[in-house]
Design a protein around this motif. Structure first.
Motif, PDB file in Angstrom:
ATOM      1  N   PHE A  59      39.393  16.007  57.837  1.00 16.73           N
ATOM      2  CA  PHE A  59      38.610  16.688  58.861  1.00 16.73           C
ATOM      3  C   PHE A  59      37.232  16.056  59.040  1.00 16.73           C
ATOM      4  CE2 PHE A  59      41.338  20.595  57.879  1.00 16.73           C
ATOM      5  CZ  PHE A  59      42.153  20.353  58.975  1.00 16.73           C
ATOM      6  N   ASP A  67      36.170  23.030  59.826  1.00 14.71           N
ATOM      7  CA  ASP A  67      37.370  22.918  59.001  1.00 14.71           C
ATOM      8  C   ASP A  67      37.085  22.165  57.707  1.00 14.71           C
ATOM      9  OD1 ASP A  67      39.190  24.360  60.427  1.00 14.71           O
ATOM     10  OD2 ASP A  67      39.979  22.671  61.557  1.00 14.71           O
ATOM     11  N   GLN A  71      37.391  23.761  53.591  1.00 15.46           N
ATOM     12  CA  GLN A  71      38.204  23.290  52.478  1.00 15.46           C
ATOM     13  C   GLN A  71      37.504  23.494  51.137  1.00 15.46           C
ATOM     14  OE1 GLN A  71      41.299  22.628  53.585  1.00 15.46           O
ATOM     15  NE2 GLN A  71      40.277  22.980  55.564  1.00 15.46           N
ATOM     16  N   ASP A 142      36.966  25.788  66.528  1.00 19.28           N
ATOM     17  CA  ASP A 142      37.138  25.339  65.162  1.00 19.28           C
ATOM     18  C   ASP A 142      36.554  26.357  64.184  1.00 19.28           C
ATOM     19  OD1 ASP A 142      37.876  23.549  63.139  1.00 19.28           O
ATOM     20  OD2 ASP A 142      35.939  22.535  63.181  1.00 19.28           O
ATOM     21  N   ALA A 146      38.189  28.611  61.108  1.00 25.09           N
ATOM     22  CA  ALA A 146      37.604  28.639  59.769  1.00 25.09           C
ATOM     23  C   ALA A 146      37.366  30.071  59.291  1.00 25.09           C
ATOM     24  CB  ALA A 146      36.290  27.850  59.761  1.00 25.09           C
ATOM     25  N   SER A 149      40.564  31.921  58.625  1.00 20.54           N
ATOM     26  CA  SER A 149      41.197  31.378  57.422  1.00 20.54           C
ATOM     27  C   SER A 149      40.552  31.917  56.156  1.00 20.54           C
ATOM     28  CB  SER A 149      41.127  29.849  57.435  1.00 20.54           C
ATOM     29  OG  SER A 149      41.838  29.307  58.526  1.00 20.54           O
ATOM     30  N   ALA A 174      45.090  26.501  65.792  1.00 16.05           N
ATOM     31  CA  ALA A 174      44.995  25.180  65.184  1.00 16.05           C
ATOM     32  C   ALA A 174      46.011  24.211  65.780  1.00 16.05           C
ATOM     33  CB  ALA A 174      45.196  25.284  63.669  1.00 16.05           C
ATOM     34  N   TYR A 178      44.767  20.561  67.228  1.00 14.56           N
ATOM     35  CA  TYR A 178      45.170  19.288  66.647  1.00 14.56           C
ATOM     36  C   TYR A 178      45.967  18.430  67.615  1.00 14.56           C
ATOM     37  CZ  TYR A 178      43.551  21.581  62.430  1.00 14.56           C
ATOM     38  OH  TYR A 178      42.774  22.231  61.505  1.00 14.56           O
TER      39      TYR A 178
END
Length: 213
Positions: A59, A67, A71, A142, A146, A149, A174, A178
């Motif tokens: 990312f 994103d 992580q 985005d 996030a 998530s 998403a 993408y």
């Protein structure tokens, strides 16, 4: 070693689309860990740690900074979820549900946090040009992925069935992002994740209803 993690380091080509090593490993482990989560298997957490490590690098290269930062959070909650599930034993732990008031509170939090994060992400290239050379792609969309998530992962770790509602929404948004960014292998992964998340939603909701009947 740095070359290995580059999105320009191609593993194979599928239907004319070059798939990098980092995208393939991240995609494969992502599918595996969600499939394991839907089946209530504790290995979802260690596999997930590999997945988020790969996606952090991926990312950053795609300028999907929300994103990327996500992580880091996933890595921390992955460790927490692994410990929590190991100590509780999933097969012996019931599935829970949110109260209606909590659902509305979460909905409001999603809106506020998405707006705040989107603003920050959209200005990173201005505030820290040495680190973020390019403007963020899809900063608010985005950021929505996030934020959703984050809450989904918390609910999953706490074994609350509504986590799958969040994951279904994440996977829909998403998938669009993408494919628009032309990382089609990753987009295809999220389409498959959408199917798996839908299956997880059905299974967990059924199990919850059975245990409360």
């Amino acid at each position: 070693m740095n070359e290995f993690f580059s999105i320009q380091h191609i593993f194979f080509t599928a239907l004319g689309y070059p798939v990098s090593y980092i995208e393939f490993i991240g995609t494969f482990t992502g599918l595996l860990c969600v499939w394991l989560a839907a089946r209530d298997h504790i290995l979802t957490w260690p596999i997930g740690l590999i997945n988020v490590s790969c996606f952090f690098v991926l990312f950053w290269q795609l300028q999907l900074y929300a994103d990327m930062f996500l992580q880091i959070y996933f890595f921390a909650t992955g460790i927490y979820g692994w410990i929590f599930w190991y100590s509780k034993k999933p097969e012996n732990e019931p599935i829970y549900a949110l109260k209606n008031r909590t659902r509305w509170t979460l909905a409001g939090a999603v809106v506020v946090l998405t707006a705040a994060m989107g603003y920050v992400i959209s200005h990173l290239h201005q505030w820290f040009p040495a680190v973020f050379e390019h403007p963020a792609a899809w900063p608010y969309t985005d950021s929505l992925v996030a934020v959703l998530s984050v809450f989904a992962n918390i609910l999953l770790a706490k074994r609350i069935w509504e986590n799958w509602l969040f994951w279904v929404t994440v996977d829909v948004v998403a998938t669009v992002i993408y494919f628009q960014k032309d990382v089609r292998f990753l987009g295809m992964e999220y389409f498959i994740l959408l199917i798996i998340a839908s299956m997880g939603l059905i299974k967990w909701l059924k199990d919850y209803r059975n245990q409360t009947a």
